[in-house]
Design an enzyme around this catalytic site. Structure first.
Site, PDB file in Angstrom:
ATOM      1  N   ALA A   1      -2.448   2.174  -4.465  1.00  0.00           N
ATOM      2  CA  ALA A   1      -1.980   3.564  -4.480  1.00  0.00           C
ATOM      3  C   ALA A   1      -1.920   4.089  -3.036  1.00  0.00           C
ATOM      4  CB  ALA A   1      -2.882   4.402  -5.375  1.00  0.00           C
TER       5      ALA A   1
ATOM      6  N   VAL B   1       0.867  -1.175   0.000  1.00  0.00           N
ATOM      7  CA  VAL B   1       0.000   0.000   0.000  1.00  0.00           C
ATOM      8  C   VAL B   1       0.906   1.227   0.000  1.00  0.00           C
ATOM      9  CG1 VAL B   1      -1.802   1.266   1.232  1.00  0.00           C
ATOM     10  CG2 VAL B   1      -1.744  -1.237   1.337  1.00  0.00           C
ATOM     11  N   CYS B   2       0.537   2.230  -0.804  1.00  0.00           N
ATOM     12  CA  CYS B   2       1.247   3.504  -0.779  1.00  0.00           C
ATOM     13  C   CYS B   2       2.727   3.290  -1.104  1.00  0.00           C
ATOM     14  CB  CYS B   2       1.019   4.156   0.602  1.00  0.00           C
ATOM     15  SG  CYS B   2       1.374   5.920   0.696  1.00  0.00           S
ATOM     16  N   THR B   3       3.626   3.922  -0.365  1.00  0.00           N
ATOM     17  CA  THR B   3       5.049   3.783  -0.669  1.00  0.00           C
ATOM     18  C   THR B   3       5.630   2.452  -0.208  1.00  0.00           C
ATOM     19  OG1 THR B   3       5.493   5.054   1.333  1.00  0.00           O
ATOM     20  CG2 THR B   3       5.520   6.258  -0.740  1.00  0.00           C
ATOM     21  N   GLY B   4       4.801   1.565   0.288  1.00  0.00           N
ATOM     22  CA  GLY B   4       5.271   0.200   0.539  1.00  0.00           C
ATOM     23  C   GLY B   4       5.839  -0.433  -0.720  1.00  0.00           C
TER      24      GLY B   4
END
Lengths: 211, 211
Positions: free
Chosen positions: B149, B99-102
């Protein structure tokens, strides 16, 4: 502003973390995580624990009270410490808010007597039995009280509150920062929209826990 | 299934808690919260700490790897323990997700070389510099890799994954249980939709943290 989030065992983590993600990121805001005792508090989901940094009474007069619910909430509707803290905090608060069955705690404390409010869709009758007037909306704003419907509604409640307090631009900034452009793969988020057998399954299970 | 969520200091709590609220509620699923050491891990928001119940190496082969991002993620893109754990876990996983910048961590571990993926909208160029192919979608599913995202997209990613693994009815049950019928008060959740000065403010701030 100082935001206080009172936790109890078996709270629903997303009820609290959704709004925290919004309101907690506003510069100048601080969030206090409260519980009966400081330390880890077990949520109702899969071993997730969040750390309370203080006891309820350590933060008696926050600017914003934000009460999450959870599958364990019904066990705390007669908890003297939580109810006394809610009454005292609400008397001095600028905003008193809840997500999901957190409104049952507000109602049990007498804060919602005759007041329009919402809660998780399985708990609407319980909310009315506790004295509130259930309104079938995702976010209900009456005076300084803002209640959100089940779990994920806390995000919409918090954005609504952020706009009320800080203006639309701040709310839009929080929305874009968290890329909140929801695209659920199904349209089953309310009992009106979900398949009937899914509705029945969840309602039966909820009533089995706490009628 | 065993789901492992690796945390690092200054992770974004909603990245992890959104999907946990969905996947962690499926009967038979267990969620392990991992970190460099067991104990509380500080998120990037307002003093919220989540408790890791084990160290990374204690759970080497989870069925599902779920990697949250955060404002601190850029400091861990060369963290040998996280990257080694991700490579080993991905080799044996049924699903590897972020998720996200993961997704930047997955890319830094070499897992996304030439693979379609997504990330937070401020980090798309960084994702490509780390070897992935950025796709402008909220949830990107390629083989056993599913990336979401920014922040709130984790909820949509998890519902997509729940449907892939357990079928549509289970995903709809999770959606209704969490009353996920989103009604944001504004339509500003992507840079295409938000006011330009809000987009510029967030992009400038993100680039100031980590270019």
């Amino acid at each position: 502003m100082e935001i206080a989030i009172p936790l109890h065992e078996d709270f629903t983590a997303l009820d609290a973390v959704g709004p925290n993600e919004m309101l907690g990121r506003i510069p100048g805001n601080t969030v206090r995580w409260l519980a009966h005792e400081p330390g880890p508090v077990r949520s109702d989901s899969a071993g997730l624990q969040i750390v309370a940094d203080a006891a309820f009474e350590d933060v008696p007069h926050p600017d914003i009270v934000l009460v999450p619910g959870g599958t364990g909430t019904h066990r705390f509707l007669d908890d003297d410490r939580i109810l006394a803290w809610l009454r005292e905090a609400h008397e001095h608060s600028t905003w008193t808010t809840s997500v999901c069955t957190g409104s049952l705690l507000l109602a049990a404390a007498g804060i919602l007597d005759g007041v329009d409010a919402t809660t998780h869709w399985t708990r609407t009758e319980k909310l009315e039995r506790l004295g509130a007037r259930y309104v079938k909306e995702r976010v209900v704003h009456r005076g300084k009280i803002v209640t959100g419907a089940g779990v994920s509604a806390g995000i919409d409640m918090a954005l609504t509150l952020a706009a009320l307090i800080h203006g639309d631009d701040v709310a839009k900034t929080l929305q874009l920062a968290s890329e909140y452009d929801p695209q659920p793969p199904f349209d089953a988020g309310t009992p009106d929209k979900a398949p009937q057998h899914v509705v029945d399954f969840l309602r039966d299970r909820a009533l089995a826990v706490s009628p």
